[in-house]
Design a protein around this motif. Structure first.
Motif, PDB file in Angstrom:
ATOM      1  N   GLU A  19      23.282  31.592  61.060  1.00 30.96           N
ATOM      2  CA  GLU A  19      22.895  30.730  59.939  1.00 30.96           C
ATOM      3  C   GLU A  19      22.023  31.486  58.945  1.00 30.96           C
ATOM      4  OE1 GLU A  19      21.010  26.314  59.047  1.00 30.96           O
ATOM      5  OE2 GLU A  19      21.197  27.001  61.121  1.00 30.96           O
ATOM      6  N   ASN A  40      35.057  25.493  48.047  1.00 30.82           N
ATOM      7  CA  ASN A  40      34.639  24.429  48.966  1.00 30.82           C
ATOM      8  C   ASN A  40      34.626  24.920  50.414  1.00 30.82           C
ATOM      9  OD1 ASN A  40      33.722  21.826  49.484  1.00 30.82           O
ATOM     10  ND2 ASN A  40      35.775  20.988  49.671  1.00 30.82           N
ATOM     11  N   TYR A  41      33.937  26.022  50.653  1.00 35.02           N
ATOM     12  CA  TYR A  41      33.918  26.701  51.952  1.00 35.02           C
ATOM     13  C   TYR A  41      32.761  26.189  52.785  1.00 35.02           C
ATOM     14  CZ  TYR A  41      34.553  30.892  54.947  1.00 35.02           C
ATOM     15  OH  TYR A  41      34.792  31.768  55.970  1.00 35.02           O
ATOM     16  N   SER A  42      33.059  25.754  54.003  1.00 32.44           N
ATOM     17  CA  SER A  42      32.033  25.284  54.930  1.00 32.44           C
ATOM     18  C   SER A  42      32.317  25.834  56.321  1.00 32.44           C
ATOM     19  CB  SER A  42      32.025  23.748  55.023  1.00 32.44           C
ATOM     20  OG  SER A  42      31.719  23.163  53.791  1.00 32.44           O
ATOM     21  N   PHE A  44      30.947  25.069  60.399  1.00 34.89           N
ATOM     22  CA  PHE A  44      30.185  24.182  61.268  1.00 34.89           C
ATOM     23  C   PHE A  44      30.106  24.799  62.661  1.00 34.89           C
ATOM     24  CE2 PHE A  44      32.349  21.746  58.053  1.00 34.89           C
ATOM     25  CZ  PHE A  44      31.378  20.884  57.568  1.00 34.89           C
ATOM     26  N   TYR A  55      36.143  25.672  57.244  1.00 33.31           N
ATOM     27  CA  TYR A  55      37.032  24.929  56.343  1.00 33.31           C
ATOM     28  C   TYR A  55      36.909  25.571  54.971  1.00 33.31           C
ATOM     29  CZ  TYR A  55      38.842  21.457  53.169  1.00 33.31           C
ATOM     30  OH  TYR A  55      39.565  20.831  52.174  1.00 33.31           O
TER      31      TYR A  55
END
Length: 104
Positions: A19, A40-42, A44, A55
């Motif tokens: 992180e 829109n890159y994420s 988790f 994603y």
């Protein structure tokens, strides 16, 4: 826009470091992602399994595939190789996930 999702594996005890490194994502890496059509890159984390779920929305599969061969991307892979499962070229071991539902 093409919706892509994938999973990767983080080494035990490396969640905070992963992180931290992403919170300090290099500007040239951000630029490359956008240049090659990523939006829109994420990512988790499932902390019980250390599985990372990514994603991203991309404009074109071919264009996005070419991003893997950029110098900045290779540098990022090398930087991240000590905290996650990687292939011999230091690319993350990544498994694409099958889309089964989407709602806008």
């Amino acid at each position: 826009m093409i919706h892509k999702s994938f999973k990767m594996h983080l080494y035990e005890g490396m969640a905070e470091e992963y992180e931290r490194r992403h919170n300090l994502l290099w500007p040239e890496m951000k630029d490359m992602i956008h240049e090659y059509g990523g939006h829109n890159y994420s990512i988790f984390l499932d902390s019980e399994t250390n599985v990372l779920y990514g994603y991203i929305e991309i404009e074109d599969e071919g264009k996005w595939a070419k991003s893997a061969d950029t110098a900045i991307n290779r540098k990022w892979w090398d930087y991240m190789a000590d905290i996650m499962d990687t292939n011999p070229d230091n690319s993350p071991v990544s498994v694409d996930l099958k889309p089964v539902f989407h709602l806008d």
